[in-house]
Design a protein around this motif. Structure first.
Motif, PDB file in Angstrom:
ATOM      1  N   UNK A   1       0.834  -1.206   0.000  1.00  9.50           N
ATOM      2  CA  UNK A   1       0.000   0.000   0.000  1.00  9.50           C
ATOM      3  C   UNK A   1       0.867   1.253   0.000  1.00  9.50           C
ATOM      4  N   UNK A   2       1.983   1.214   0.737  1.00  9.61           N
ATOM      5  CA  UNK A   2       2.896   2.355   0.782  1.00  9.61           C
ATOM      6  C   UNK A   2       3.535   2.593  -0.587  1.00  9.61           C
ATOM      7  N   UNK A   3       3.911   1.518  -1.273  1.00  6.15           N
ATOM      8  CA  UNK A   3       4.496   1.631  -2.617  1.00  6.15           C
ATOM      9  C   UNK A   3       3.498   2.270  -3.578  1.00  6.15           C
ATOM     10  N   UNK A   4       2.247   1.831  -3.511  1.00  2.00           N
ATOM     11  CA  UNK A   4       1.204   2.390  -4.384  1.00  2.00           C
ATOM     12  C   UNK A   4       0.972   3.873  -4.103  1.00  2.00           C
ATOM     13  N   UNK A   5       0.985   4.235  -2.822  1.00  6.18           N
ATOM     14  CA  UNK A   5       0.769   5.644  -2.448  1.00  6.18           C
ATOM     15  C   UNK A   5       1.916   6.518  -2.949  1.00  6.18           C
ATOM     16  N   UNK A   6       3.133   6.052  -2.771  1.00  8.72           N
ATOM     17  CA  UNK A   6       4.305   6.815  -3.235  1.00  8.72           C
ATOM     18  C   UNK A   6       4.256   6.992  -4.751  1.00  8.72           C
ATOM     19  N   UNK A   7       3.891   5.932  -5.441  1.00  9.06           N
ATOM     20  CA  UNK A   7       3.789   6.005  -6.906  1.00  9.06           C
ATOM     21  C   UNK A   7       2.787   7.057  -7.338  1.00  9.06           C
ATOM     22  N   UNK A   8       1.646   7.120  -6.647  1.00  9.45           N
ATOM     23  CA  UNK A   8       0.621   8.109  -6.987  1.00  9.45           C
ATOM     24  C   UNK A   8       1.109   9.523  -6.701  1.00  9.45           C
ATOM     25  N   UNK A   9       1.816   9.708  -5.590  1.00 14.05           N
ATOM     26  CA  UNK A   9       2.363  11.031  -5.243  1.00 14.05           C
ATOM     27  C   UNK A   9       3.336  11.501  -6.322  1.00 14.05           C
ATOM     28  N   UNK A  10       4.225  10.613  -6.752  1.00 18.83           N
ATOM     29  CA  UNK A  10       5.219  10.985  -7.763  1.00 18.83           C
ATOM     30  C   UNK A  10       4.581  11.232  -9.126  1.00 18.83           C
ATOM     31  N   UNK A  11       3.567  10.456  -9.468  1.00 24.16           N
ATOM     32  CA  UNK A  11       2.868  10.686 -10.742  1.00 24.16           C
ATOM     33  C   UNK A  11       2.210  12.066 -10.743  1.00 24.16           C
TER      34      UNK A  11
END
Length: 405
Positions: A238-248
């Protein structure tokens, strides 16, 4: 005829030809020993990989620039400049499932002190890097956030740097070393960490404020990577997915591909474990060929035994012995051969595993499952390969058997 009688008769028949029985067992012995040793090596390797990756930070998440496209040509990762301090600040502010975030920039070069020099890598990080990578300062202190803001030329070094730049009784704290002509004052020494899974010396490192490395060594404003740690292993995905969304969102990618890569240690553990398991299956399959050869050997010897004892079989049937009794007698002989071979094979496998672990220093782990499955395979091998010769013995005609020469 009860099982006890069958067992005694079968055992007596095998004792008459001890050497032949042992040679028949040999394929089973080698096969079982090989299977146990290969499973132990595979399981030990998997546990060792998990342990070593976890020692680097079991909850660690790494963010790196991705290999994007420019002019129709895919760019090398090292040339990408898509991670910035703004991305770092966004992750620290918005990614609520992570903690202890640090940027990473690094450069290779020569560390020099007086007449001594050592090729190494200088890492520009933040104080939280120690918590992410599970590192400890054994002597001195870690630099602070104030040092980051001031781009201070201070450093914390690993034991390999100490060994190669300082004398045996010399205290490095307070000394100054040069990295590519830039002076850094040593304020701390890291506790020994050893090699990681990839054979990299984790003590051959110099840590300095990332702002100082950016300005004074690399002359760059971008970040080469960002490391952080999830609050628990369970929410790493879940943390990986959240970070990916922030960077996108930060990079305004829209429908474009990611220009970064985010992965957790759990993904690395899973990948290496899968590779290790695949290699273990391959090794066990190769070792299992010995079991197959051993099983064929049992069938061959039991078939020869039936031929040799044809008159005996005819006599037993003439005095009232039933076909089922003859079948069970020869089947019991086959099972005794395979189970006895299995016991010797397990013992030899455990001795081999001990040798591999203590002499060759390979990681091994013997599981109860491997021993139980070996015994189960031995029993099945004895029944499967002993059935045809036993069935052939049971189907003999008593009159023809008595006339057999």
């Amino acid at each position: 005829m009860n099982f006890s009688s069958l067992f005694k008769i079968a055992l007596k028949a095998l004792q008459i030809n001890k050497m032949r029985a042992f040679l028949t067992m040999l394929g089973i012995i080698i096969g079982v020993a090989s299977v146990i040793a290969m499973l132990a090596i595979g399981e030990g390797s998997k546990e060792s990989i998990k342990s070593q990756i976890s020692s680097m930070g079991s909850n660690m998440i790494t963010i790196r620039p991705g290999a994007g496209m420019q002019g129709g040509v895919r760019m090398d990762v090292s040339s990408m400049q898509t991670l910035t301090v703004k991305d770092l600040e966004s992750i620290e502010k918005k990614a609520t499932l992570v903690e202890n975030t640090s940027p990473v920039v690094n450069g290779s070069g020569q560390a020099i002190r007086s007449s001594k020099n050592w090729p190494t890598t200088l890492y520009g990080v933040a104080p939280d890097y120690l918590k992410v990578r599970v590192l400890d300062v054994e002597d001195g202190t870690m630099f602070t956030q104030e040092d980051i803001q001031a781009s201070a030329k201070v450093a914390v070094i690993g034991k390999t740097i100490v060994e190669n730049l300082f004398g045996a009784n010399e205290n490095p704290i307070g000394a100054t070393i040069r990295f590519n002509k830039i002076p850094f004052k040593i304020i701390g020494v890291l506790a020994e960490k050893g090699e990681n899974t990839f054979g990299q010396d984790q003590d051959d490192v110099i840590l300095a404020p990332y702002t100082a490395v950016q300005k004074r060594v690399l002359a760059a404003t971008y970040l080469q990577s960002i490391v952080t740690s999830s609050k628990s292993e369970d929410n790493a995905t879940a943390a990986v997915n959240k970070i990916s969304q922030i960077l996108r969102d930060n990079h305004k990618l829209g429908n474009a591909d990611d220009d970064f890569n985010v992965f957790s240690q759990q993904e690395l553990i899973s990948m290496f474990s899968s590779t290790s398991e695949m290699m273990t299956v391959l090794l066990v399959a190769i070792a299992g060929i010995s079991l197959l050869i051993g099983g064929i050997g049992i069938m061959n010897i039991m078939y020869v035994s039936v031929k040799e004892r044809t008159r005996e079989i005819g006599l037993r049937m003439a005095v009232g012995g039933r076909g089922n009794n003859i079948l069970m007698q020869f089947l019991t002989e086959a099972i005794i051969i395979s189970i006895t071979g299995g016991i010797i094979g397990v013992t030899l496998g455990l001795i081999s595993t001990f040798f591999i672990a203590n002499v060759l220093n390979w990681p091994t782990s013997v599981t109860l499952f491997s021993i139980l499955i070996s015994f189960a395979v031995c029993a099945i091998t004895g029944i499967f390969f002993g059935w045809y010769p036993a069935r052939k013995a049971a189907a003999l005609d008593p009159i023809n058997a008595l006339r057999y020469e």
